[in-house]
Scaffold this active site. Structure first.
Site, PDB file in Angstrom:
ATOM      1  N   GLU A 155       0.820  -1.223   0.000  1.00 29.03           N
ATOM      2  CA  GLU A 155       0.000   0.000   0.000  1.00 29.03           C
ATOM      3  C   GLU A 155       0.850   1.269   0.000  1.00 29.03           C
ATOM      4  O   GLU A 155       0.364   2.355   0.295  1.00 29.03           O
ATOM      5  CB  GLU A 155      -0.933  -0.004   1.218  1.00 29.03           C
ATOM      6  CG  GLU A 155      -1.991  -1.099   1.142  1.00 29.03           C
ATOM      7  CD  GLU A 155      -2.966  -1.076   2.323  1.00 29.03           C
ATOM      8  OE1 GLU A 155      -2.735  -0.317   3.284  1.00 29.03           O
ATOM      9  OE2 GLU A 155      -3.960  -1.817   2.258  1.00 29.03           O
TER      10      GLU A 155
ATOM     11  N   GLU B 235      -7.672  -1.310  14.523  1.00 28.93           N
ATOM     12  CA  GLU B 235      -8.472  -2.146  13.612  1.00 28.93           C
ATOM     13  C   GLU B 235      -8.081  -3.616  13.817  1.00 28.93           C
ATOM     14  O   GLU B 235      -6.888  -3.933  13.901  1.00 28.93           O
ATOM     15  CB  GLU B 235      -8.176  -1.689  12.183  1.00 28.93           C
ATOM     16  CG  GLU B 235      -8.996  -2.380  11.109  1.00 28.93           C
ATOM     17  CD  GLU B 235      -8.647  -1.808   9.717  1.00 28.93           C
ATOM     18  OE1 GLU B 235      -8.374  -0.590   9.590  1.00 28.93           O
ATOM     19  OE2 GLU B 235      -8.630  -2.595   8.755  1.00 28.93           O
TER      20      GLU B 235
ATOM     21  N   ASP C  35     -12.669  -4.979  10.628  1.00 31.14           N
ATOM     22  CA  ASP C  35     -12.501  -5.120   9.175  1.00 31.14           C
ATOM     23  C   ASP C  35     -12.752  -6.594   8.846  1.00 31.14           C
ATOM     24  O   ASP C  35     -13.872  -6.961   8.446  1.00 31.14           O
ATOM     25  CB  ASP C  35     -11.090  -4.666   8.787  1.00 31.14           C
ATOM     26  CG  ASP C  35     -10.736  -4.983   7.342  1.00 31.14           C
ATOM     27  OD1 ASP C  35     -11.637  -5.299   6.557  1.00 31.14           O
ATOM     28  OD2 ASP C  35      -9.538  -4.923   6.977  1.00 31.14           O
TER      29      ASP C  35
ATOM     30  N   LYS D 177     -15.610  -1.905   2.792  1.00 25.68           N
ATOM     31  CA  LYS D 177     -14.909  -2.263   1.550  1.00 25.68           C
ATOM     32  C   LYS D 177     -15.977  -2.922   0.691  1.00 25.68           C
ATOM     33  O   LYS D 177     -16.402  -4.044   0.978  1.00 25.68           O
ATOM     34  CB  LYS D 177     -13.806  -3.286   1.835  1.00 25.68           C
ATOM     35  CG  LYS D 177     -12.597  -2.752   2.616  1.00 25.68           C
ATOM     36  CD  LYS D 177     -11.688  -3.915   3.014  1.00 25.68           C
ATOM     37  CE  LYS D 177     -10.370  -3.422   3.604  1.00 25.68           C
ATOM     38  NZ  LYS D 177      -9.619  -4.532   4.231  1.00 25.68           N
TER      39      LYS D 177
ATOM     40  N   SER E 280      -5.396  -3.638  -0.562  1.00 18.66           N
ATOM     41  CA  SER E 280      -3.961  -3.556  -0.852  1.00 18.66           C
ATOM     42  C   SER E 280      -3.679  -3.725  -2.352  1.00 18.66           C
ATOM     43  O   SER E 280      -2.730  -3.157  -2.881  1.00 18.66           O
ATOM     44  CB  SER E 280      -3.187  -4.582  -0.030  1.00 18.66           C
ATOM     45  OG  SER E 280      -3.762  -5.856  -0.151  1.00 18.66           O
TER      46      SER E 280
ATOM     47  N   LYS F 282      -9.601   5.337   4.359  1.00 15.56           N
ATOM     48  CA  LYS F 282      -8.305   4.692   4.502  1.00 15.56           C
ATOM     49  C   LYS F 282      -7.843   4.352   3.097  1.00 15.56           C
ATOM     50  O   LYS F 282      -8.395   3.458   2.453  1.00 15.56           O
ATOM     51  CB  LYS F 282      -8.537   3.423   5.318  1.00 15.56           C
ATOM     52  CG  LYS F 282      -7.356   2.892   6.041  1.00 15.56           C
ATOM     53  CD  LYS F 282      -7.741   1.609   6.753  1.00 15.56           C
ATOM     54  CE  LYS F 282      -6.500   0.822   7.028  1.00 15.56           C
ATOM     55  NZ  LYS F 282      -6.783  -0.594   7.226  1.00 15.56           N
TER      56      LYS F 282
END
Ligand code: PGA
Ligand code: ZN
Length: 418
Positions: free
Chosen positions: A199, A280, A306, A331, A361, A382
């Site tokens: 990332e 997280e 997550d 996501k 990623s 993010k």
């Protein structure tokens, strides 16, 4: 109503050089929308499957067989597109079409609709304000599944510019922290290679505490107040080092093993010592109880799921019953369709969880998640600090900031500072 007049799928490559699916949707014969599915490296076990039998070509082949079903559908309505997807694959995990196809067609449809209606995507998804900018959460030092041996076991040390008064200032603060960390690493490690993880975060040869200390030192060196101007966060992604057999957290790169109680204490200590604003997946994806314990002990920290929530409304209901989270990663590709993801958002709103819209990623240069973040009133976005596929989303936030001038939506910038 914008109507889908053509649909086309193709294979393209993501930022890791892996194949993904991109879909073009045209509404009203001329308005092209396009979206490419991202992909994760530390994937939650309850996420939908990305491809049929892990095979992007097979997913595309199946999509091509059924793509004419989308013709005539209202591209501005995520539920209408969802219904067609479900008529092709009615499984919960999109195992016979692939979540990547579900993602790409549902995002390309609204992308196309926003062009046909001549309104920005965030406004299509949330027709009236107030609109607020999310705080950009920047990945500064990375390890875990995103980087190689020698890097920290924890996946991400993040910076959040909570004192910024505009989105421009917020982005500049994250870039400064990223650069200052490079300077510190140059001073402390003669063999620092400038290596970066998937990332774009630095991937130095440091252990977990060293990584967090270096980022906090960078913030101080910039003359900024830790916690007030820029706060720290950590994505442990702890399921990736949770050993299911021994039921322990195995920090193998640092040669430390922690049982669940030790893990909870370790997380609580880090939150206190570094005034963490955000953690997280500090415990494994099934451990709602320990997550609730961390949440209860840390009122000022957003404790976020997550891999635990995987953008799934049913898992939010469970987390809510436990009091497990105060934050939820959004996501869209974990859920498959945009419609599923929006149902997750409503459930999070009911439970009072802060939404954090997130990249993966493995990314494309698409920028729709900037709009998703604004339309879902996300507390944070993010999406990394550097790297073309990360900056694409950040630059889109800057473009969106122009709407405050053009349409008089002053609240876009004025509500930025809480
Ligand atoms: P992934 O990681 O995209 O590799 O799953 C991102 C995250 O865990 O937040
Ligand atoms: Zn994560």
């Amino acid at each position: 109503m914008p109507t889908i007049t053509s649909v086309k799928g193709r294979l393209i490559f993501n930022s890791r050089g892996k194949k993904s699916i991109e879909v073009d949707v045209v509404s009203d014969d001329k308005f092209l929308g396009r979206a490419c599915a991202p992909s994760g490296a530390s994937v939650g076990s309850h996420e939908v499957s990305s491809f049929v039998n892990n095979n992007p070509s097979l997913s595309l082949e199946i999509f091509n067989k059924y793509s004419s079903k989308f013709i005539g559908v209202d591209s501005s309505n995520p539920e209408s597109v969802y219904k067609i997807i479900k008529s092709i694959d009615n499984s919960d995990s999109f195992s016979s079409l692939g979540g990547s196809v579900a993602y790409a067609i549902s995002m390309a449809a609204v992308d196309s609709a926003s062009k046909s209606l001549d309104i920005p995507l965030f406004k299509l998804l949330k027709p009236s304000g107030p609109y607020k900018f999310p705080y950009p959460l920047g990945n500064i030092i990375g390890g875990g599944a995103h980087a190689g041996p020698g890097t920290p076991d924890i996946q991400e040390v993040l910076s959040c510019p909570v004192g910024a008064r505009s989105i421009m200032e917020a982005l500049e603060l994250n870039f400064s922290v990223h650069n200052q960390v490079r300077i510190i690493l140059e001073e402390t490690d003669r063999e620092f290679t400038y290596g970066k993880g998937d990332e774009g975060a630095w991937a130095p040869h440091v252990n977990n505490e060293e990584a967090i200390t270096i980022v906090s030192k960078a913030i101080e060196r910039l003359g900024l107040d830790l916690g007030k101007d820029v706060a720290l966060g950590i994505d442990f992604a702890s399921s990736s080092f949770w050993d299911r057999t021994t039921k322990k957290y195995n920090y193998s790169r640092q040669n430390i093993i922690r049982n669940t109680d030790q893990q909870i204490n370790y997380v609580n200590e880090l939150i206190q010592n570094f005034k963490l604003l955000y953690v997280e997946d500090p415990v494994n994806e099934e451990d709602f109880e320990s997550m609730a314990s961390i949440t209860k002990s840390n009122n000022n920290c957003i404790v976020t799921g997550d891999d635990m929530l995987v953008t799934n409304e049913e898992r939010v209901k469970v987390a809510s019953r436990y009091g497990a989270c105060t934050g939820a990663i959004l996501k869209v590709n974990q859920a498959g369709t945009l419609y599923d993801a929006l149902k997750f958002v409503s459930e999070c709103d009911k439970s009072g969880f802060n939404i954090i819209t997130s990249h993966r990623s493995g990314e494309s240069i698409d920028s729709q998640i900037a709009h998703i973040a604004i339309s879902t009133s996300s507390k944070m976005i993010k999406t990394g600090v550097i790297g073309g596929e990360r900056v694409a989303k950040l630059n889109e936030l800057l473009r969106i900031s122009e709407y405050s001038l053009i349409e008089g939506m002053a609240e876009l910038s004025s509500t930025y500072h809480e």
